[in-house]
Design a protein around this motif. Structure first.
Motif, PDB file in Angstrom:
ATOM      1  N   ASN A   1      30.204 -24.266  52.864  1.00  0.00           N
ATOM      2  CA  ASN A   1      29.391 -23.719  54.106  1.00  0.00           C
ATOM      3  C   ASN A   1      29.387 -24.477  55.285  1.00  0.00           C
ATOM      4  OD1 ASN A   1      27.011 -20.837  53.465  1.00  0.00           O
ATOM      5  ND2 ASN A   1      26.466 -23.043  52.162  1.00  0.00           N
ATOM      6  N   THR A   2      30.305 -25.563  55.228  1.00  0.00           N
ATOM      7  CA  THR A   2      30.999 -26.724  55.693  1.00  0.00           C
ATOM      8  C   THR A   2      32.370 -25.414  57.142  1.00  0.00           C
ATOM      9  OG1 THR A   2      30.524 -28.501  54.942  1.00  0.00           O
ATOM     10  CG2 THR A   2      31.722 -27.994  56.928  1.00  0.00           C
ATOM     11  N   LYS A   3      31.855 -26.322  58.446  1.00  0.00           N
ATOM     12  CA  LYS A   3      32.009 -25.737  59.342  1.00  0.00           C
ATOM     13  C   LYS A   3      33.503 -26.668  59.945  1.00  0.00           C
ATOM     14  CE  LYS A   3      30.122 -20.560  60.546  1.00  0.00           C
ATOM     15  NZ  LYS A   3      29.311 -20.219  61.368  1.00  0.00           N
ATOM     16  N   SER A   4      34.344 -26.646  60.092  1.00  0.00           N
ATOM     17  CA  SER A   4      35.290 -27.614  60.683  1.00  0.00           C
ATOM     18  C   SER A   4      36.797 -27.466  61.253  1.00  0.00           C
ATOM     19  CB  SER A   4      35.115 -28.961  59.756  1.00  0.00           C
ATOM     20  OG  SER A   4      36.510 -29.471  59.264  1.00  0.00           O
ATOM     21  N   ARG A   5      37.289 -28.346  62.042  1.00  0.00           N
ATOM     22  CA  ARG A   5      38.832 -27.435  61.782  1.00  0.00           C
ATOM     23  C   ARG A   5      39.516 -28.117  61.221  1.00  0.00           C
ATOM     24  NH1 ARG A   5      40.560 -31.948  67.395  1.00  0.00           N
ATOM     25  NH2 ARG A   5      43.034 -31.353  66.941  1.00  0.00           N
TER      26      ARG A   5
ATOM     27  N   ARG B   1      36.434 -26.777  54.924  1.00  0.00           N
ATOM     28  CA  ARG B   1      35.724 -26.913  54.326  1.00  0.00           C
ATOM     29  C   ARG B   1      35.641 -28.428  53.449  1.00  0.00           C
ATOM     30  NH1 ARG B   1      33.957 -21.728  51.120  1.00  0.00           N
ATOM     31  NH2 ARG B   1      36.149 -21.649  50.205  1.00  0.00           N
TER      32      ARG B   1
ATOM     33  N   SER C   1      39.663 -20.278  56.520  1.00  0.00           N
ATOM     34  CA  SER C   1      38.221 -20.217  56.355  1.00  0.00           C
ATOM     35  C   SER C   1      37.783 -20.358  57.438  1.00  0.00           C
ATOM     36  CB  SER C   1      37.648 -21.679  55.469  1.00  0.00           C
ATOM     37  OG  SER C   1      37.585 -22.898  56.088  1.00  0.00           O
ATOM     38  N   ALA C   2      38.602 -19.758  58.608  1.00  0.00           N
ATOM     39  CA  ALA C   2      37.964 -19.481  59.980  1.00  0.00           C
ATOM     40  C   ALA C   2      37.177 -18.747  60.630  1.00  0.00           C
ATOM     41  CB  ALA C   2      39.098 -19.951  61.208  1.00  0.00           C
TER      42      ALA C   2
ATOM     43  N   ARG D   1      28.515 -17.728  56.496  1.00  0.00           N
ATOM     44  CA  ARG D   1      28.216 -19.090  56.314  1.00  0.00           C
ATOM     45  C   ARG D   1      26.929 -20.198  57.018  1.00  0.00           C
ATOM     46  NH1 ARG D   1      33.519 -22.302  56.582  1.00  0.00           N
ATOM     47  NH2 ARG D   1      34.220 -20.080  58.371  1.00  0.00           N
TER      48      ARG D   1
ATOM     49  N   LYS E   1      23.743 -22.473  58.166  1.00  0.00           N
ATOM     50  CA  LYS E   1      24.276 -23.702  59.010  1.00  0.00           C
ATOM     51  C   LYS E   1      23.502 -24.179  58.181  1.00  0.00           C
ATOM     52  CE  LYS E   1      23.308 -24.496  63.967  1.00  0.00           C
ATOM     53  NZ  LYS E   1      22.460 -24.233  65.220  1.00  0.00           N
TER      54      LYS E   1
END
Length: 476
Positions: free
Chosen positions: A76-80, A83, A215-216, A221, A223
């Motif tokens: 569930n991670t969002k990062s540039r 995941r 995953s963009a 997902r 929080k």
């Protein structure tokens, strides 16, 4: 059997495969070194055997809890950077450093001090190692969506991972060599620095070079914050329930549990049989034969068995490859009766090429099939994809089985009448130990074949699922 041609965009470049393989070398080297070093808690640091057993078991319980949590977080991670890769990067650094710190024990300190130091640092080390290992496994499942390329990736990584098992058996020889280290304690401390540094450097490579699924635009997902901790726990439990209802995945877990832990249960028996049967209890005469047995097994697995299993999977299907390779391993277990021969020591290597098909085929195929299962889960349950959760639960089953195998292995030794304090074992004990060494892994492997006999997620079905998912996502 009909096959599709792998789309060029689904082929993972060799550089990424090598980086992913480097990560798997770390995944094997750290626990392998840990297992060898644990022996020296008794001989080098004077740890009570019961306390040493606790130090082996209690951290495994903690590890089993953190794996699914880390899997959920990385899913569930969002990062540039994606995941998985940030966690792999940080986890590699922490794993290497904490492994070194873990083994900076001093035999001059009290047993109680060393016990609590090691227990606490084991927990700290496992946090870093989980942060590295669980996302790495999930990353491997999503590096390609192609049915056969997944097998090739896992085969490549397992081949590189086997290098660890070519090296690890010799740690015992190095640490116990007075010409290299003044004491065993010094040997453990210094060798841990080398192992930790190597694992830190190699562990960074998949974080830097490997690419996972885009995953963009991945939907649904959760929080991940301190405020959402309790709702995240409910979501994690819901995800575990969904995974447990995936019948193909549970077949993979069941078969792995049987094959791997049937092998693990008797893993130490070969050492005892070599020493007490082939060399009549003379440890000096046994010399490096146990180490050579393990190293040759790893070499044959890496460069002989895994390529053959990969060829079988790509031409005959993954389920068929598993059934055949597991059946071959049963033949290998049976050949141990003649291979472990006190008159002709070189026959010890006779069963190795056949036995190696057991674990060599197991993880190559099972990890590839788990990636297929992740597609099935997305088809049924939608986004987000749960590669991290699937990987965490799969390896949780493996670790649970390892703990059980340690307990049952000791029980079997007690039942056959093995006496660790006796210089020579009775003929009945050796006979029964040899029978157990063959029968237990052969039976569990046979049961695994039964479980996988009707496994239905084949290449045709996987291709159908992939096309549905592509259409659903609106991909070209």
């Amino acid at each position: 059997m009909a096959h599709h041609k792998t789309n060029p965009k689904d082929i993972v470049p060799i550089g990424q495969k090598m980086a992913f393989g480097a990560g798997h070398l770390v995944l094997n080297l750290l626990p392998g070194a840990l297992g060898i070093f644990m022996f020296f808690l008794l001989t080098a640091f004077g740890m009570d055997p019961f306390l040493a057993g606790l130090l082996g078991g209690l951290p495994r319980i903690f590890d089993a809890i953190t794996d699914p949590i880390m899997g959920f977080i990385s899913d569930n991670t969002k990062s540039r950077w994606g995941r998985r890769r940030p966690y792999i990067f940080v986890g590699a650094i922490l794993s290497g450093i904490f492994f070194i710190v873990l083994w900076q024990l001093d035999p001059e300190d009290s047993v109680n001090y060393n016990f609590w130091y090691f227990l606490i640092m084991s927990m700290v080390f496992l946090v870093g190692n989980t942060m590295f290992a669980t996302p790495l496994i999930g990353l491997g499942y999503e590096m390609t969506s192609d049915y056969n390329e997944r097998t090739r990736i896992m085969a490549f990584s397992q081949t590189i991972g086997q290098i660890a098992w070519m090296i690890v058996p010799w740690f015992w020889v190095l640490i116990a060599n007075p010409d290299l280290f003044e004491t065993q304690a010094i040997g453990v401390r210094r060798l841990s620095i080398i192992v930790g540094a190597v694992c830190l450097i190699l562990g960074l490579l998949p974080a830097i070079f490997c690419k996972g699924i885009d995953s963009a635009h991945m939907e649904n997902r959760k929080k991940i914050t301190f405020k959402t901790m309790f709702s995240n726990l409910k979501d994690l439990l819901d995800g575990i329930v969904q995974v447990s209802k995936n019948k193909p995945f549970m077949k993979l877990c069941g078969a792995t549990f049987l094959v791997f832990n049937g092998f693990q249960l008797v893993a130490s028996f070969s050492y005892f049989i070599i020493v007490y049967y082939m060399f009549n209890g003379d440890f000096g005469a046994a010399g490096n034969w146990p180490a050579w047995f393990s190293t040759i097994t790893a070499v044959i697995t890496a460069f002989g068995v895994i390529p053959i299993v990969t060829w079988m999977a790509n031409n005959w299907g993954k389920r068929n490859a598993f059934v055949i390779s597991t059946a071959i391993s049963i033949l290998g277990y049976i050949l141990k009766w003649w291979g472990f021969n006190p008159d002709y020591h070189w026959l010890i290597f006779l069963p190795v090429p056949f036995m190696a098909f057991g674990l060599g085929g197991l993880f190559t195929l099972m990890m590839s099939m788990t990636a297929d299962v992740c597609d099935l889960d997305e088809l049924r349950n939608g986004m987000p994809r749960k590669e991290g959760t699937f990987g965490a639960i799969y390896w949780w089953m493996v670790k649970l089985g390892q703990a059980l195998a340690l307990v049952l292995g000791g029980l079997v030794l007690k039942v056959v009448g093995f006496d660790g304090n006796a210089a020579v074992q009775t003929a009945e004990t050796i006979r029964d130990l040899r029978i157990a060494d063959i029968v237990i892994p052969a039976v569990t492997a046979g049961l695994a074949i039964v479980i996988m006999w009707k496994y239905s997620l084949n290449e045709t079905r996987a291709a159908e699922i992939k096309q549905i998912l592509v259409d659903r996502r609106g991909e070209l």
